[in-house]
Design a protein around this motif. Structure first.
Motif, PDB file in Angstrom:
ATOM      1  N   UNK A 129      10.270  -8.483  -8.342  1.00  0.00           N
ATOM      2  CA  UNK A 129       9.883  -8.719  -6.963  1.00  0.00           C
ATOM      3  C   UNK A 129      10.977  -9.507  -6.240  1.00  0.00           C
ATOM      4  N   UNK A 130      11.500 -10.523  -6.901  1.00  0.00           N
ATOM      5  CA  UNK A 130      12.505 -11.367  -6.281  1.00  0.00           C
ATOM      6  C   UNK A 130      13.762 -10.546  -5.972  1.00  0.00           C
ATOM      7  N   UNK A 131      14.158  -9.763  -6.965  1.00  0.00           N
ATOM      8  CA  UNK A 131      15.312  -8.901  -6.802  1.00  0.00           C
ATOM      9  C   UNK A 131      15.140  -7.957  -5.606  1.00  0.00           C
ATOM     10  N   UNK A 132      13.961  -7.396  -5.545  1.00  0.00           N
ATOM     11  CA  UNK A 132      13.660  -6.423  -4.501  1.00  0.00           C
ATOM     12  C   UNK A 132      13.723  -7.070  -3.122  1.00  0.00           C
ATOM     13  N   UNK A 133      13.139  -8.270  -3.048  1.00  0.00           N
ATOM     14  CA  UNK A 133      13.141  -8.966  -1.767  1.00  0.00           C
ATOM     15  C   UNK A 133      14.557  -9.279  -1.301  1.00  0.00           C
ATOM     16  N   UNK A 134      15.378  -9.699  -2.253  1.00  0.00           N
ATOM     17  CA  UNK A 134      16.748 -10.015  -1.890  1.00  0.00           C
ATOM     18  C   UNK A 134      17.472  -8.802  -1.328  1.00  0.00           C
ATOM     19  N   UNK A 135      17.239  -7.679  -1.999  1.00  0.00           N
ATOM     20  CA  UNK A 135      17.903  -6.460  -1.553  1.00  0.00           C
ATOM     21  C   UNK A 135      17.362  -6.021  -0.200  1.00  0.00           C
ATOM     22  N   UNK A 136      16.039  -6.185  -0.023  1.00  0.00           N
ATOM     23  CA  UNK A 136      15.458  -5.890   1.279  1.00  0.00           C
ATOM     24  C   UNK A 136      16.116  -6.742   2.367  1.00  0.00           C
ATOM     25  N   UNK A 137      16.326  -7.993   2.030  1.00  0.00           N
ATOM     26  CA  UNK A 137      16.923  -8.908   3.003  1.00  0.00           C
ATOM     27  C   UNK A 137      18.339  -8.474   3.379  1.00  0.00           C
ATOM     28  N   UNK A 138      19.112  -8.106   2.350  1.00  0.00           N
ATOM     29  CA  UNK A 138      20.484  -7.675   2.609  1.00  0.00           C
ATOM     30  C   UNK A 138      20.473  -6.427   3.494  1.00  0.00           C
ATOM     31  N   UNK A 139      19.554  -5.538   3.179  1.00  0.00           N
ATOM     32  CA  UNK A 139      19.438  -4.309   3.967  1.00  0.00           C
ATOM     33  C   UNK A 139      19.035  -4.642   5.419  1.00  0.00           C
ATOM     34  N   UNK A 140      18.025  -5.515   5.523  1.00  0.00           N
ATOM     35  CA  UNK A 140      17.559  -5.895   6.860  1.00  0.00           C
ATOM     36  C   UNK A 140      18.694  -6.551   7.649  1.00  0.00           C
TER      37      UNK A 140
ATOM     38  N   UNK B 137      10.557 -14.581  11.156  1.00  0.00           N
ATOM     39  CA  UNK B 137      10.831 -15.959  11.588  1.00  0.00           C
ATOM     40  C   UNK B 137       9.574 -16.609  12.160  1.00  0.00           C
ATOM     41  N   UNK B 138       8.776 -15.816  12.886  1.00  0.00           N
ATOM     42  CA  UNK B 138       7.594 -16.379  13.546  1.00  0.00           C
ATOM     43  C   UNK B 138       6.391 -16.497  12.619  1.00  0.00           C
ATOM     44  N   UNK B 139       6.466 -15.875  11.454  1.00  0.00           N
ATOM     45  CA  UNK B 139       5.320 -15.869  10.545  1.00  0.00           C
ATOM     46  C   UNK B 139       5.029 -17.274  10.022  1.00  0.00           C
ATOM     47  N   UNK B 140       3.735 -17.573   9.857  1.00  0.00           N
ATOM     48  CA  UNK B 140       3.390 -18.888   9.316  1.00  0.00           C
ATOM     49  C   UNK B 140       3.077 -18.804   7.824  1.00  0.00           C
ATOM     50  N   UNK B 141       3.190 -17.609   7.271  1.00  0.00           N
ATOM     51  CA  UNK B 141       3.006 -17.415   5.836  1.00  0.00           C
ATOM     52  C   UNK B 141       4.182 -18.066   5.083  1.00  0.00           C
ATOM     53  N   UNK B 142       3.875 -18.856   4.061  1.00  0.00           N
ATOM     54  CA  UNK B 142       4.919 -19.629   3.387  1.00  0.00           C
ATOM     55  C   UNK B 142       5.993 -18.758   2.737  1.00  0.00           C
ATOM     56  N   UNK B 143       5.554 -17.633   2.171  1.00  0.00           N
ATOM     57  CA  UNK B 143       6.519 -16.739   1.527  1.00  0.00           C
ATOM     58  C   UNK B 143       7.447 -16.130   2.585  1.00  0.00           C
ATOM     59  N   UNK B 144       6.849 -15.719   3.708  1.00  0.00           N
ATOM     60  CA  UNK B 144       7.640 -15.169   4.807  1.00  0.00           C
ATOM     61  C   UNK B 144       8.637 -16.208   5.316  1.00  0.00           C
ATOM     62  N   UNK B 145       8.168 -17.455   5.401  1.00  0.00           N
ATOM     63  CA  UNK B 145       9.049 -18.520   5.891  1.00  0.00           C
ATOM     64  C   UNK B 145      10.309 -18.621   5.042  1.00  0.00           C
ATOM     65  N   UNK B 146      10.121 -18.562   3.734  1.00  0.00           N
ATOM     66  CA  UNK B 146      11.277 -18.663   2.833  1.00  0.00           C
ATOM     67  C   UNK B 146      12.217 -17.487   3.007  1.00  0.00           C
ATOM     68  N   UNK B 147      11.615 -16.289   3.088  1.00  0.00           N
ATOM     69  CA  UNK B 147      12.429 -15.096   3.304  1.00  0.00           C
ATOM     70  C   UNK B 147      13.199 -15.210   4.616  1.00  0.00           C
ATOM     71  N   UNK B 148      12.504 -15.684   5.649  1.00  0.00           N
ATOM     72  CA  UNK B 148      13.117 -15.800   6.969  1.00  0.00           C
ATOM     73  C   UNK B 148      14.340 -16.712   6.910  1.00  0.00           C
ATOM     74  N   UNK B 149      14.196 -17.842   6.192  1.00  0.00           N
ATOM     75  CA  UNK B 149      15.314 -18.779   6.107  1.00  0.00           C
ATOM     76  C   UNK B 149      16.474 -18.189   5.304  1.00  0.00           C
ATOM     77  N   UNK B 150      16.139 -17.418   4.266  1.00  0.00           N
ATOM     78  CA  UNK B 150      17.191 -16.772   3.479  1.00  0.00           C
ATOM     79  C   UNK B 150      17.934 -15.750   4.343  1.00  0.00           C
ATOM     80  N   UNK B 151      17.167 -15.014   5.144  1.00  0.00           N
ATOM     81  CA  UNK B 151      17.778 -14.025   6.048  1.00  0.00           C
ATOM     82  C   UNK B 151      18.707 -14.715   7.052  1.00  0.00           C
TER      83      UNK B 151
END
Lengths: 361, 361
Positions: B36-47, B66-80
């Motif tokens: 899952x982590x790997x996939x998310x990272x690749x999604x982020x790079x693609x995005x 960025x606007x999401x208040x979901x904690x997982x989304x928040x982390x992804x947003x910051x990584x992006x």
């Protein structure tokens, strides 16, 4: 200053002896502590009573106690202030600001003397070390309210010189309360209108007066942004000699500008007046304006509302200051903040990531 | 909005399979997590790549993250955002404010279209839910930048509706960075000039523009105190038809007032200009003013200095917000604060005693 304080502690005229002898379970140190505590309380009551009866010496001692950074003095000071709280709040509190050279000292001297001669008791405090009270005057000692300082109906106190501005404004607030308990009717708080001190003063007074010179445009260039919007009244000063015509034109200009601004106090249209402290012209008009203000704002109930709001704001800002100070003064945190700040400015971390990192570590 | 996000997470076109099989020490849940982590990272790079190549859909998805208040989304947003940081900072950031009715929407529509036709890519963001972008217009949908919203060279995004203003301004800052990474040359940030939002906007833009109507005096009565002192430029809007004469007189009045104020940006004398968005008159003058500003301020090195200062201030205010929020949102502390506040207002405690009590308990 320290002498004033020392003499309070040594003269324990009304001190009872406390518990003599005592049972075996109480050691010598405890007995000493107990006696000391009792003595201090009685000293405080005595100091409070003398202060309330109008002793300028006792007021000076009390202020020195408030300004002391010694922890024991701080506790005593707060106990004294608590004792006096019921007798505070009855004065009119006036803030006076203006750029250096606007003539704050000579205005306060002339205005204060007029009030004394009208039977008022006047206390003058300064909020920052650079004020004319504390030695900011470039014209030397002669302009520093000599007459007012000597008058028995007045009390002139320079600013505490130590501590940050935040700390100074806390002490000035508490000094103001002491002056009220001592029966002063009018409190004048002087500040230099170039820093952030005028916002503090606005947050502790009823009426805020701005002193300016002729030539509104040039003058305002040296003034702090937004300061006119804090003022309930503007005095165009040094309206004397060749300057009368100019000063009156400046008054008109300020009136025009005031028309564009929201009032500093809801329900009060801020006014501009020409004044000569040298020739003592216009001072009575200033007092009339302040009395009008008091009547108008008391009638609208905003008076009490503002004072309660000021106390509440003071309390909340002290809480916030405490939180921020104890974080940023922690040496470990300080270093972390700096390291993360560099990473953010280098583009290595987002601001949100930086803050998360700071509070996770 | 949620659909945009969902589709990112479901379409994993470029995802590698990750580690297949694996040794016995890795249980199923770990494997899933790893994949899952790997996939998310690749999604982020693609995005990130799609966003940088100019896809408006990807930009919209990123902003939703960025606007999401979901904690997982928040982390992804910051990584992006971290991924995109090197590509930010190249736009000119313009804040636009004015009272409701000043015509912010029609100005942004006309000004934005002119810029698009000059070959610029324009992003429009709003900082508060009451802005015209988000539905504040009393004239209905027609005025809400229909043409600009449809233009492929522009990107119009209403304000996030959730959260406090402090939170909103954080998200708008980060959204602005995303737009820069997506290659937008001009970022317009709209705000309603009646709250505290314009101070936030001033703290995130290079140039701050104030929209006003004719009749400076009356107009200013409804405006927030001190707002003129934030402005690098003032547009007297609706300078058309019968209103031209009036508008030009108002421009002169504003110029006169500006003369009394300190410049919002050191080294730049704020200007006032008449504009008709209806007749498209004066819009080019506004752009010329902004280009002059950019050239002047970049030459003085204040440009970078201000931007670094803004980032630093943002970081420090987020630290302070965190400290204050975590104190005042603690239910136990909240109650204590209230109880002590009452005692202070009743005159039972001094403010200092109250604060000491609060932090000792």
């Amino acid at each position: 200053m320290n002498n004033e304080l020392k003499s309070t502690k040594e003269s324990a005229l009304f001190v009872m002896d406390g518990v003599k002898g005592g049972h075996d379970g109480m050691n010598v140190s405890s007995k000493k502590k107990f006696r000391k505590k009792n003595q201090e309380e009685l000293d405080l009551v005595k100091l409070a009573n003398e202060l309330r009866s109008g002793s300028r010496n006792s007021l000076a001692k009390a202020i020195t106690l408030i300004e002391s950074s010694n922890n024991q003095h701080k506790e005593l000071a707060q106990a004294l202030l608590q004792e006096l709280l019921p007798y505070t709040g009855k004065s009119i509190r006036i803030g006076i600001t203006g750029v250096p050279g606007a003539g704050k000292s000579s205005f306060i001297e002339a205005f204060g003397m007029m009030l004394c001669n009208m039977g008022k008791r006047v206390a003058v405090l300064a909020i920052d070390p650079s004020s004319s009270l504390s030695g900011g005057s470039i014209l030397g000692d002669k302009t520093r309210m000599e007459e007012l300082s000597r008058d028995q109906r007045a009390f002139v106190r320079p600013s505490p010189s130590a501590g940050t501005l935040g700390g100074v404004h806390k002490k000035t607030r508490e000094t103001m309360l002491l002056c009220e308990a001592a029966g002063y009717d009018v409190i004048l708080i002087e500040t230099v209108g170039v820093g952030q001190s005028e916002t503090y003063v606005r947050g502790m007074v009823d009426f805020f007066l701005l002193l300016v010179l002729t030539g509104a445009g040039d003058e305002l260039q040296g003034m702090k942004k937004g300061i006119m919007e804090l003022a309930d009244g503007i005095v165009v000063h040094k309206c004397d000699g060749d300057n009368v015509r100019n000063a009156k034109r400046t008054v008109r200009e300020y009136k025009q500008i005031l028309h564009f601004l929201q009032p500093a106090t809801p329900g009060w249209m801020s006014k501009a007046l020409p004044v000569s402290s040298l020739e003592k012209v216009g001072l009575d008009e200033v007092w009339k304006m302040i009395c009008d203000f008091e009547q108008t704002i008391k009638a609208s109930n905003y008076w009490e509302q503002r004072r309660n709001g000021q106390t509440r704001d003071w309390y909340h800002s002290m809480i916030t200051d405490f939180l921020i100070d104890s974080f940023f003064n922690n040496p470990e945190k300080k270093t972390q903040v700096k390291v993360i700040e560099s990473a953010i400015l280098q583009g290595e971390l987002t601001v949100t990531q930086g803050v998360n990192k700071l509070f996770r570590e």
